[in-house]
Design an enzyme around this catalytic site. Sequence first.
Site, short mmCIF file in Angstrom:
data_model
loop_
_atom_site.label_atom_id
_atom_site.label_comp_id
_atom_site.label_asym_id
_atom_site.label_seq_id
_atom_site.Cartn_x
_atom_site.Cartn_y
_atom_site.Cartn_z
N LYS A 1 -12.61 1.37 -14.36
CA LYS A 1 -13.02 0.16 -13.54
C LYS A 1 -13.67 -0.90 -14.93
CE LYS A 1 -12.24 0.57 -9.39
NZ LYS A 1 -11.05 -0.12 -8.65
N TYR B 1 -13.64 7.70 -13.26
CA TYR B 1 -13.46 6.57 -12.60
C TYR B 1 -13.98 5.24 -12.97
CZ TYR B 1 -14.45 3.61 -8.36
OH TYR B 1 -14.50 2.64 -7.40
N SER C 1 -16.83 -2.02 -9.54
CA SER C 1 -17.70 -1.15 -8.78
C SER C 1 -19.09 -1.20 -9.49
CB SER C 1 -17.46 0.22 -8.73
OG SER C 1 -18.33 1.25 -8.38
N ASP D 1 0.99 -1.29 0.00
CA ASP D 1 -0.10 0.19 -0.04
C ASP D 1 0.98 1.29 -0.23
OD1 ASP D 1 -1.80 2.24 0.84
OD2 ASP D 1 -3.24 0.26 1.35
N ASP E 1 3.86 1.77 -4.31
CA ASP E 1 3.14 2.47 -5.30
C ASP E 1 2.75 1.10 -6.18
OD1 ASP E 1 1.90 3.81 -7.61
OD2 ASP E 1 2.16 5.41 -6.48
N ARG F 1 -27.50 16.13 -7.23
CA ARG F 1 -26.03 16.09 -7.38
C ARG F 1 -25.86 15.75 -8.66
NH1 ARG F 1 -22.24 12.26 -3.54
NH2 ARG F 1 -23.73 10.69 -4.54
N LEU G 1 -22.54 9.26 1.63
CA LEU G 1 -23.57 9.35 2.56
C LEU G 1 -23.16 9.12 4.05
CD1 LEU G 1 -26.68 10.49 3.22
CD2 LEU G 1 -27.30 8.09 2.47
P1 NAD Z 1 -9.38 3.17 0.08
O1 NAD Z 1 -9.10 4.51 -0.54
O2 NAD Z 1 -9.84 3.28 1.48
O3 NAD Z 1 -8.47 2.14 0.10
C1 NAD Z 1 -7.64 2.10 -1.45
C2 NAD Z 1 -6.23 1.99 -0.63
O4 NAD Z 1 -5.22 1.74 -2.12
C3 NAD Z 1 -5.71 2.71 0.03
O5 NAD Z 1 -5.10 2.23 1.29
C4 NAD Z 1 -4.71 3.70 -0.61
O6 NAD Z 1 -3.68 4.37 0.38
C5 NAD Z 1 -4.22 2.47 -1.59
N1 NAD Z 1 -3.47 3.26 -2.75
C6 NAD Z 1 -4.05 4.16 -3.57
N2 NAD Z 1 -3.32 4.33 -4.56
C7 NAD Z 1 -2.25 3.52 -4.58
C8 NAD Z 1 -1.24 3.41 -5.33
N3 NAD Z 1 -1.01 3.83 -6.50
N4 NAD Z 1 -0.65 2.25 -5.02
C9 NAD Z 1 -0.57 1.54 -3.85
N5 NAD Z 1 -1.68 1.79 -2.89
C10 NAD Z 1 -2.48 2.53 -3.39
O7 NAD Z 1 -10.66 2.58 -0.82
P2 NAD Z 1 -11.71 1.72 -0.69
O8 NAD Z 1 -13.11 2.06 -0.39
O9 NAD Z 1 -11.06 0.65 0.42
O10 NAD Z 1 -11.81 0.85 -1.89
C11 NAD Z 1 -11.10 -0.30 -2.31
C12 NAD Z 1 -11.17 -0.72 -3.86
O11 NAD Z 1 -12.59 -0.93 -4.10
C13 NAD Z 1 -10.92 0.48 -4.66
O12 NAD Z 1 -10.28 -0.01 -5.98
C14 NAD Z 1 -11.97 1.11 -5.14
O13 NAD Z 1 -12.17 1.56 -6.47
C15 NAD Z 1 -13.04 0.09 -4.94
N6 NAD Z 1 -14.45 0.44 -4.48
C16 NAD Z 1 -14.85 0.94 -3.56
C17 NAD Z 1 -16.14 1.27 -3.35
C18 NAD Z 1 -16.46 2.22 -2.18
O14 NAD Z 1 -17.66 2.65 -1.89
N7 NAD Z 1 -15.49 2.32 -1.19
C19 NAD Z 1 -17.01 1.03 -4.12
C20 NAD Z 1 -16.75 0.37 -5.38
C21 NAD Z 1 -15.36 0.09 -5.66
C1 UD1 Z 2 -21.11 6.93 -5.18
C2 UD1 Z 2 -20.09 7.16 -6.49
C3 UD1 Z 2 -20.20 5.79 -6.89
C4 UD1 Z 2 -19.35 4.83 -6.00
C5 UD1 Z 2 -20.29 4.87 -4.66
C6 UD1 Z 2 -19.45 4.14 -3.72
C7 UD1 Z 2 -21.27 9.59 -7.33
C8 UD1 Z 2 -21.93 10.01 -8.37
N1 UD1 Z 2 -20.91 8.02 -7.32
O1 UD1 Z 2 -22.28 6.54 -5.39
O2 UD1 Z 2 -19.38 5.88 -8.38
O3 UD1 Z 2 -19.17 3.51 -6.42
O4 UD1 Z 2 -20.39 6.18 -4.41
O5 UD1 Z 2 -19.95 3.94 -2.56
O6 UD1 Z 2 -20.26 10.07 -6.60
N2 UD1 Z 2 -26.66 11.81 -0.85
C9 UD1 Z 2 -26.89 12.99 -0.22
N3 UD1 Z 2 -26.20 13.61 0.55
C10 UD1 Z 2 -24.87 13.56 0.54
C11 UD1 Z 2 -24.24 12.26 0.02
C12 UD1 Z 2 -24.94 11.47 -0.67
O7 UD1 Z 2 -28.33 13.16 -0.20
O8 UD1 Z 2 -24.19 14.36 1.23
C13 UD1 Z 2 -27.45 10.90 -1.50
C14 UD1 Z 2 -26.96 10.59 -2.74
O9 UD1 Z 2 -27.84 11.22 -3.76
C15 UD1 Z 2 -27.32 9.04 -3.15
C16 UD1 Z 2 -26.98 8.49 -1.97
O10 UD1 Z 2 -27.01 9.57 -0.75
O11 UD1 Z 2 -28.71 8.97 -3.35
C17 UD1 Z 2 -25.83 7.82 -1.51
O12 UD1 Z 2 -24.87 8.52 -1.93
P1 UD1 Z 2 -23.24 8.00 -2.20
O13 UD1 Z 2 -22.90 7.55 -0.47
O14 UD1 Z 2 -22.31 9.09 -2.54
O15 UD1 Z 2 -23.23 6.76 -2.94
P2 UD1 Z 2 -23.66 6.76 -4.53
O16 UD1 Z 2 -24.06 7.98 -4.73
O17 UD1 Z 2 -24.28 5.51 -4.66
#
Ligand code: NAD
Ligand code: UD1
Length: 349
Positions: free
Chosen positions: A164, A160, A136, A31, A65, A304, A211
């Site tokens: 993916k 983004y 995602s 990481d 990295d 949004r 959220l």
């Molecule tokens: P996060 O940012 O908490 O974790 C990502 C980790 O990757 C972090 O520890 C960061 O330091 C590390 N990282 C970033 N760039 C790097 C690099 N160049 N080299 C090495 N390490 C690096 O995010 P998360 O929420 O744990 O998400 C993990 C994965 O899941 C991501 O690929 C994200 O796109 C995907 N994902 C997350 C969500 C979400 O809502 N959290 C939803 C769908 C998909």
């Molecule tokens: C967002 C990302 C999505 C990502 C996901 C991960 C966008 C447009 N999409 O999705 O690509 O995979 O996070 O969890 O950013 N909301 C409010 N007020 C706030 C924040 C959110 O009303 O301050 C609402 C949003 O409109 C939505 C819901 O809460 O209806 C969830 O929002 P959020 O947690 O940002 O997730 P996603 O929109 O699903």
Amino acid sequence: MKLLVTGGAGFIGSHTSLLLLEEGYDLVIYDSFHNSSKKVFKRFEKILGCDETYLTKRIKVIEGDIRDRNLLEEVFNYYSSSGDSITAVLHFAGLKSVSESVIKPIDYWDVNLLGTKNLIEVMAKYECYKLVFSSSATVYGSTSSSKITEDHNINPQNPYGHTKAAVEDFLTDLYNSNDKWSFAILRYFNPVGAHSSGQIGEDPFGVPNNLFPFISQVAIGRLEKLLVFGNDWPTTDGTGIRDYIHVIDLAQGHISALEKLLENNNQIVKLNLGSGKGHSVLDVIKTFSKVTGVDIPYEISNRRSGDTGQNVADPSLSKKTLGWETKRTLFEMCRDSWNWQTKNPNGYN
Ligand code: NAD
Ligand code: UD1
């Protein structure tokens, strides 16, 4: 068995790493700490009730990295030459903010796509052919489906999401090119919550976009009020509906996917990880208030940009393929987020 976990210090990677340790796997966590803290590993000691000496036997932490090919090679080479080769990789490392990706597409393509290409090249060199990839639900883009199945159009709406979807295509091409590769491509819906100990959780830098972390910070008084992005969506109460998934359920989904890859060679699965249940923003506010006993001040504001009304998984293929399904309710997601927030008002700092 030795596994490489890229991004293993982040939100989802740390919860999955913890469960992998509990399942008996030994880990190499790689990481850059770009969006995470090294303090997470001290918290592992607390949860597992072990000391640093024990933990360092089970986890090797490497700060690096994924774009640094030489360092990745050094890591694979070290384990392969000591007869303890890396069997599989769980690849969480990446950049994940939709809004940031619009401003910094070069960074997103560089880390998410080229970083993955680097990793794959090094894996191939050291004959490690099994990878679990964090995709995602954002790859589906906007939808009119009440529940999204995996054969839904792939039509991401932001850089983004484009990265993916591109990695998904890249892995599919690899799979078609050579029968050694096995991939589990996991499309997460909305991961929330935290480990029930309150020792590890989501620690976003700056003001959160999502959220759950936003509501938590309003409830604890760090932020004044929540803006609800629109109450004119074609949903039951007009606010956005999402499929929230507890991070521990999500982590368990990774273990099931990994086990599937370990069972047989040459497979590719693309699976939704979600609960199949939708909750509106107002549902979340109500449940969060109930759990915390704190009123969440909120105001209805404009939609949004880039949002969709409803995004809910059809998780039946995951259940059929992995025998996995979510267990935790919205109440538990709110309870565990709040437990983490109150025990760590400033995250890991
Ligand atoms: P996060 O940012 O908490 O974790 C990502 C980790 O990757 C972090 O520890 C960061 O330091 C590390 N990282 C970033 N760039 C790097 C690099 N160049 N080299 C090495 N390490 C690096 O995010 P998360 O929420 O744990 O998400 C993990 C994965 O899941 C991501 O690929 C994200 O796109 C995907 N994902 C997350 C969500 C979400 O809502 N959290 C939803 C769908 C998909
Ligand atoms: C967002 C990302 C999505 C990502 C996901 C991960 C966008 C447009 N999409 O999705 O690509 O995979 O996070 O969890 O950013 N909301 C409010 N007020 C706030 C924040 C959110 O009303 O301050 C609402 C949003 O409109 C939505 C819901 O809460 O209806 C969830 O929002 P959020 O947690 O940002 O997730 P996603 O929109 O699903």
